[in-house]
Design a protein around this motif. Sequence first.
Motif, PDB file in Angstrom:
ATOM      1  N   LYS A  36       0.783  -1.130  -0.136  1.00  0.00           N
ATOM      2  CA  LYS A  36       0.077   0.065  -0.231  1.00  0.00           C
ATOM      3  C   LYS A  36       0.975   1.271   0.163  1.00  0.00           C
ATOM      4  CE  LYS A  36      -4.760  -0.743   1.849  1.00  0.00           C
ATOM      5  NZ  LYS A  36      -5.556  -0.482   2.873  1.00  0.00           N
ATOM      6  N   CYS A  37       0.507   2.178  -0.731  1.00  0.00           N
ATOM      7  CA  CYS A  37       1.256   3.353  -0.782  1.00  0.00           C
ATOM      8  C   CYS A  37       1.757   3.777   0.393  1.00  0.00           C
ATOM      9  CB  CYS A  37       0.460   4.454  -1.787  1.00  0.00           C
ATOM     10  SG  CYS A  37       1.356   6.216  -2.033  1.00  0.00           S
ATOM     11  N   ALA A  38       3.036   4.173   0.487  1.00  0.00           N
ATOM     12  CA  ALA A  38       3.628   4.685   1.786  1.00  0.00           C
ATOM     13  C   ALA A  38       3.189   6.069   2.525  1.00  0.00           C
ATOM     14  CB  ALA A  38       5.241   4.509   1.802  1.00  0.00           C
ATOM     15  N   CYS A  39       2.386   6.590   1.762  1.00  0.00           N
ATOM     16  CA  CYS A  39       2.060   7.869   2.049  1.00  0.00           C
ATOM     17  C   CYS A  39       0.839   7.804   2.882  1.00  0.00           C
ATOM     18  CB  CYS A  39       1.775   8.893   1.034  1.00  0.00           C
ATOM     19  SG  CYS A  39       0.349   8.691   0.023  1.00  0.00           S
ATOM     20  N   GLY A  40       0.002   6.654   2.781  1.00  0.00           N
ATOM     21  CA  GLY A  40      -1.053   6.312   3.578  1.00  0.00           C
ATOM     22  C   GLY A  40      -2.489   6.519   2.982  1.00  0.00           C
ATOM     23  N   CYS A  41      -2.309   7.064   1.540  1.00  0.00           N
ATOM     24  CA  CYS A  41      -3.433   7.236   0.873  1.00  0.00           C
ATOM     25  C   CYS A  41      -4.080   5.909   0.469  1.00  0.00           C
ATOM     26  CB  CYS A  41      -3.146   7.711  -0.545  1.00  0.00           C
ATOM     27  SG  CYS A  41      -2.254   6.612  -1.696  1.00  0.00           S
ATOM     28  N   GLY A  42      -3.599   4.811   0.773  1.00  0.00           N
ATOM     29  CA  GLY A  42      -4.484   3.565   0.688  1.00  0.00           C
ATOM     30  C   GLY A  42      -4.396   3.041  -0.710  1.00  0.00           C
ATOM     31  N   SER A  73       1.094   8.164 -11.318  1.00  0.00           N
ATOM     32  CA  SER A  73      -0.212   8.221 -11.859  1.00  0.00           C
ATOM     33  C   SER A  73      -1.255   8.188 -10.656  1.00  0.00           C
ATOM     34  CB  SER A  73      -0.293   6.694 -12.413  1.00  0.00           C
ATOM     35  OG  SER A  73       0.161   5.735 -11.554  1.00  0.00           O
ATOM     36  N   LEU A  74      -0.738   7.999  -9.400  1.00  0.00           N
ATOM     37  CA  LEU A  74      -1.563   8.283  -8.287  1.00  0.00           C
ATOM     38  C   LEU A  74      -1.704   9.712  -7.946  1.00  0.00           C
ATOM     39  CD1 LEU A  74      -0.371   5.429  -5.796  1.00  0.00           C
ATOM     40  CD2 LEU A  74      -2.048   5.241  -7.470  1.00  0.00           C
ATOM     41  N   LYS A  75      -2.884  10.217  -7.217  1.00  0.00           N
ATOM     42  CA  LYS A  75      -3.176  11.345  -6.814  1.00  0.00           C
ATOM     43  C   LYS A  75      -2.175  12.002  -5.621  1.00  0.00           C
ATOM     44  CE  LYS A  75      -7.911  13.474  -6.230  1.00  0.00           C
ATOM     45  NZ  LYS A  75      -8.912  13.308  -5.336  1.00  0.00           N
ATOM     46  N   CYS A  76      -1.389  11.177  -5.094  1.00  0.00           N
ATOM     47  CA  CYS A  76      -0.643  11.670  -4.032  1.00  0.00           C
ATOM     48  C   CYS A  76       0.821  11.817  -4.650  1.00  0.00           C
ATOM     49  CB  CYS A  76      -0.337  10.581  -2.879  1.00  0.00           C
ATOM     50  SG  CYS A  76       0.340   9.046  -3.399  1.00  0.00           S
ATOM     51  N   ARG A  77       1.045  11.314  -5.861  1.00  0.00           N
ATOM     52  CA  ARG A  77       2.192  11.494  -6.557  1.00  0.00           C
ATOM     53  C   ARG A  77       3.582  11.210  -5.549  1.00  0.00           C
ATOM     54  NH1 ARG A  77       2.999  14.152 -11.133  1.00  0.00           N
ATOM     55  NH2 ARG A  77       4.889  14.923 -10.287  1.00  0.00           N
ATOM     56  N   SER A  78       3.215  10.175  -4.771  1.00  0.00           N
ATOM     57  CA  SER A  78       4.503  10.191  -3.769  1.00  0.00           C
ATOM     58  C   SER A  78       5.626   9.268  -4.391  1.00  0.00           C
ATOM     59  CB  SER A  78       4.097   9.410  -2.560  1.00  0.00           C
ATOM     60  OG  SER A  78       3.346   8.166  -2.851  1.00  0.00           O
ATOM     61  N   HIS A  79       6.923   9.591  -3.924  1.00  0.00           N
ATOM     62  CA  HIS A  79       7.895   8.954  -4.812  1.00  0.00           C
ATOM     63  C   HIS A  79       8.962   8.619  -3.356  1.00  0.00           C
ATOM     64  CE1 HIS A  79      11.863  10.060  -7.312  1.00  0.00           C
ATOM     65  NE2 HIS A  79      11.454   8.706  -7.250  1.00  0.00           N
TER      66      HIS A  79
HETATM   67 ZN   LIG Z   1      -0.148   7.620  -1.857  1.00  0.00          ZN
END
Ligand SMILES: [Zn+2]
Length: 135
Positions: A36-42, A73-79
């Motif tokens: 799951k995306c590490a930013c917590g966005c789910g 491609s996700l909303k959070c654009r985390s990297h």
């Molecule tokens: Zn995320």
Amino acid sequence: MKRPIAFNHEFVEFIPEKLAERTIYVSINYATATHKCACGCGAEVVTPISPTDWKLMFDGRSVSLHPSIGNWSLKCRSHYWIKNDRISWAEDWSPERVAAFRGQKKTIRITSSSSKRKLNPLEMLWKLVTDAICK
Ligand SMILES: [Zn+2]
């Protein structure tokens, strides 16, 4: 700068339908890792493991993925990077930030060069003359 996050890893045959937070599931059979995306966005992030996709490293204790995971491609654009069961955040430079940095550098250069500017010979002569007159 965001702080690093500790992750768990699990070697599984099938990637479970419900993923736990902060866990990377690795299926050797299917050469796939999912977390799951590490930013917590789910959002679920699937990283295929192949010579042209991601490489999985397991040192006996922890897993690492290479290269970094950029969820553009996700909303959070985390990297971020997954290194030794840890998330380390990579820089996300927006075009605005890059432009702002360039502008900042320019300003610094202008101010430093103007403060260090030397007088030209004519100005120096004029300064000598005016200093002499004023004395
Ligand atoms: Zn995320």
